[in-house]
Design a protein around this motif. Structure first.
Motif, PDB file in Angstrom:
ATOM      1  N   SER A 192      13.506  45.551  30.552  1.00 24.91           N
ATOM      2  CA  SER A 192      12.376  44.700  30.193  1.00 24.91           C
ATOM      3  C   SER A 192      12.896  43.530  29.361  1.00 24.91           C
ATOM      4  N   HIS A 193      12.496  42.316  29.724  1.00 28.93           N
ATOM      5  CA  HIS A 193      12.829  41.129  28.936  1.00 28.93           C
ATOM      6  C   HIS A 193      11.516  40.581  28.387  1.00 28.93           C
ATOM      7  N   SER A 194      11.469  40.328  27.085  1.00 28.10           N
ATOM      8  CA  SER A 194      10.242  39.847  26.454  1.00 28.10           C
ATOM      9  C   SER A 194      10.573  38.822  25.383  1.00 28.10           C
ATOM     10  N   ARG A 195       9.599  37.969  25.099  1.00 26.46           N
ATOM     11  CA  ARG A 195       9.784  36.968  24.049  1.00 26.46           C
ATOM     12  C   ARG A 195       9.216  37.465  22.731  1.00 26.46           C
ATOM     13  N   GLN A 196       9.539  36.762  21.681  1.00 27.01           N
ATOM     14  CA  GLN A 196       9.129  37.139  20.327  1.00 27.01           C
ATOM     15  C   GLN A 196       7.611  37.310  20.235  1.00 27.01           C
ATOM     16  N   GLY A 197       7.207  38.361  19.551  1.00 29.60           N
ATOM     17  CA  GLY A 197       5.791  38.616  19.343  1.00 29.60           C
ATOM     18  C   GLY A 197       5.135  39.449  20.420  1.00 29.60           C
ATOM     19  N   VAL A 198       5.854  39.719  21.520  1.00 32.18           N
ATOM     20  CA  VAL A 198       5.293  40.559  22.578  1.00 32.18           C
ATOM     21  C   VAL A 198       5.313  42.012  22.111  1.00 32.18           C
ATOM     22  N   LEU A 199       4.172  42.665  22.288  1.00 32.79           N
ATOM     23  CA  LEU A 199       4.073  44.089  21.991  1.00 32.79           C
ATOM     24  C   LEU A 199       3.714  44.792  23.300  1.00 32.79           C
ATOM     25  N   ARG A 200       4.539  45.753  23.683  1.00 29.69           N
ATOM     26  CA  ARG A 200       4.299  46.532  24.902  1.00 29.69           C
ATOM     27  C   ARG A 200       3.999  47.972  24.477  1.00 29.69           C
ATOM     28  N   GLY A 201       2.839  48.466  24.864  1.00 28.54           N
ATOM     29  CA  GLY A 201       2.518  49.854  24.553  1.00 28.54           C
ATOM     30  C   GLY A 201       1.162  49.963  23.904  1.00 28.54           C
ATOM     31  N   LEU A 202       0.860  51.137  23.620  1.00 28.34           N
ATOM     32  CA  LEU A 202       1.570  52.409  23.617  1.00 28.34           C
ATOM     33  C   LEU A 202       1.335  53.102  24.962  1.00 28.34           C
ATOM     34  N   HIS A 203       2.397  53.305  25.739  1.00 28.18           N
ATOM     35  CA  HIS A 203       2.292  53.823  27.101  1.00 28.18           C
ATOM     36  C   HIS A 203       2.791  55.257  27.205  1.00 28.18           C
ATOM     37  N   TYR A 204       2.214  55.989  28.135  1.00 27.31           N
ATOM     38  CA  TYR A 204       2.678  57.329  28.487  1.00 27.31           C
ATOM     39  C   TYR A 204       2.100  57.697  29.843  1.00 27.31           C
ATOM     40  N   GLN A 205       2.615  58.752  30.438  1.00 27.21           N
ATOM     41  CA  GLN A 205       2.108  59.266  31.706  1.00 27.21           C
ATOM     42  C   GLN A 205       1.575  60.669  31.451  1.00 27.21           C
ATOM     43  N   ILE A 206       0.291  60.885  31.731  1.00 26.51           N
ATOM     44  CA  ILE A 206      -0.345  62.157  31.425  1.00 26.51           C
ATOM     45  C   ILE A 206       0.145  63.270  32.361  1.00 26.51           C
ATOM     46  N   THR A 207       0.358  62.951  33.613  1.00 25.95           N
ATOM     47  CA  THR A 207       1.042  63.874  34.527  1.00 25.95           C
ATOM     48  C   THR A 207       2.394  63.237  34.793  1.00 25.95           C
ATOM     49  N   SER A 208       3.367  64.021  35.142  1.00 23.97           N
ATOM     50  CA  SER A 208       4.755  63.541  35.290  1.00 23.97           C
ATOM     51  C   SER A 208       5.205  62.755  34.059  1.00 23.97           C
ATOM     52  N   PRO A 209       5.120  63.374  32.866  1.00 18.17           N
ATOM     53  CA  PRO A 209       5.529  62.675  31.633  1.00 18.17           C
ATOM     54  C   PRO A 209       7.006  62.297  31.665  1.00 18.17           C
ATOM     55  N   GLN A 210       7.329  61.263  30.927  1.00 17.82           N
ATOM     56  CA  GLN A 210       8.698  60.740  30.897  1.00 17.82           C
ATOM     57  C   GLN A 210       9.317  60.904  29.513  1.00 17.82           C
ATOM     58  N   GLY A 211      10.508  61.487  29.468  1.00 15.51           N
ATOM     59  CA  GLY A 211      11.358  61.358  28.302  1.00 15.51           C
ATOM     60  C   GLY A 211      12.081  60.032  28.459  1.00 15.51           C
ATOM     61  N   LYS A 212      12.374  59.356  27.354  1.00 15.76           N
ATOM     62  CA  LYS A 212      13.010  58.039  27.441  1.00 15.76           C
ATOM     63  C   LYS A 212      14.174  57.937  26.459  1.00 15.76           C
ATOM     64  N   LEU A 213      15.260  57.365  26.934  1.00 19.78           N
ATOM     65  CA  LEU A 213      16.386  56.997  26.083  1.00 19.78           C
ATOM     66  C   LEU A 213      16.414  55.475  26.097  1.00 19.78           C
ATOM     67  N   VAL A 214      16.058  54.860  24.971  1.00 19.42           N
ATOM     68  CA  VAL A 214      15.836  53.419  24.927  1.00 19.42           C
ATOM     69  C   VAL A 214      16.878  52.722  24.054  1.00 19.42           C
ATOM     70  N   ARG A 215      17.179  51.470  24.404  1.00 15.87           N
ATOM     71  CA  ARG A 215      18.099  50.664  23.610  1.00 15.87           C
ATOM     72  C   ARG A 215      17.852  49.194  23.876  1.00 15.87           C
ATOM     73  N   VAL A 216      18.393  48.352  23.004  1.00 12.26           N
ATOM     74  CA  VAL A 216      18.261  46.899  23.128  1.00 12.26           C
ATOM     75  C   VAL A 216      19.659  46.313  23.287  1.00 12.26           C
ATOM     76  N   VAL A 217      19.836  45.426  24.292  1.00 15.14           N
ATOM     77  CA  VAL A 217      21.153  44.821  24.512  1.00 15.14           C
ATOM     78  C   VAL A 217      21.211  43.355  24.093  1.00 15.14           C
ATOM     79  N   THR A 218      20.068  42.706  23.963  1.00 16.94           N
ATOM     80  CA  THR A 218      20.006  41.390  23.319  1.00 16.94           C
ATOM     81  C   THR A 218      18.738  41.347  22.481  1.00 16.94           C
TER      82      THR A 218
END
Length: 181
Positions: A51-77
């Motif tokens: 995901s690429h986003s500009r300053q001030g963008v807020l994404r979320g709060l997201h989840y999947q009620i069926t087929s839930p996802q574990g996430k390993l997240v990081r920022v590269v820039t």
């Protein structure tokens, strides 16, 4: 890999070993054996997202009620404030949230288990956010909780109103959201 606990024991910050010199740096961004040793189990990842986003963008709060996802997240820039909310009704930390700053500079990762809602706010001029998931994206199963829910009282450290998608503007209140058993 160094494990940094959060106030929610299942959601942890991971600090990889970084080898730096005058040429730059090297790190292992993913090693199944190292992650299994750090978490006590080996998540099986099936999808990578960017995901690429500009300053001030807020994404979320997201989840999947069926087929839930574990996430390993990081920022590269750039830099983000990353937030995980425990939606597991049977958990002693149900309804609590944990956060951390992820950046290209600190190279940290955040493990967010299945059963959590997830979101992030971009603090830098822009950010590239990468994450692995333990389940495939399923639009029909996706749910959104409002980022500004007063019952969650998340400290987004946001001095101005964030930039939101229409979907995120229409998120549910925590009290009426579908949660996990």
């Amino acid at each position: 890999m160094h494990v940094i606990p959060t106030k929610i024991p299942d959601a942890v910050i991971l600090e990889p070993k970084v080898y730096e010199d005058e040429r730059g740096f090297f790190l292992e961004s993913y090693n199944e054996k190292t992650l299994a040793k750090s978490l006590g189990f080996a998540p099986h990842f099936v999808q990578d997202n960017h995901s690429h986003s500009r300053q001030g963008v807020l994404r979320g709060l997201h989840y999947q009620i069926t087929s839930p996802q574990g996430k390993l997240v990081r920022v590269v820039t750039g830099e983000v404030l990353d937030v995980a909310v425990d939606l597991r009704r049977s958990s002693p930390t149900f309804g609590q949230w944990a956060s951390c700053v992820l950046s290209a500079e600190n190279k940290r990762q955040f493990w967010i288990p299945e059963g959590f809602a997830h979101g992030f706010l971009v603090l830098s001029p822009s950010a590239d956010f990468l994450y692995k998931t333990t389940n495939y994206y399923c639009a029909e199963a996706e749910r959104t909780i409002r980022w500004d829910d007063p019952d969650l009282a998340i400290d987004w450290q946001c001095p101005v109103p964030p930039i939101l998608s229409q979907k995120d503007q229409q998120g549910q209140w925590f009290k009426s959201a579908e949660v996990f058993v």
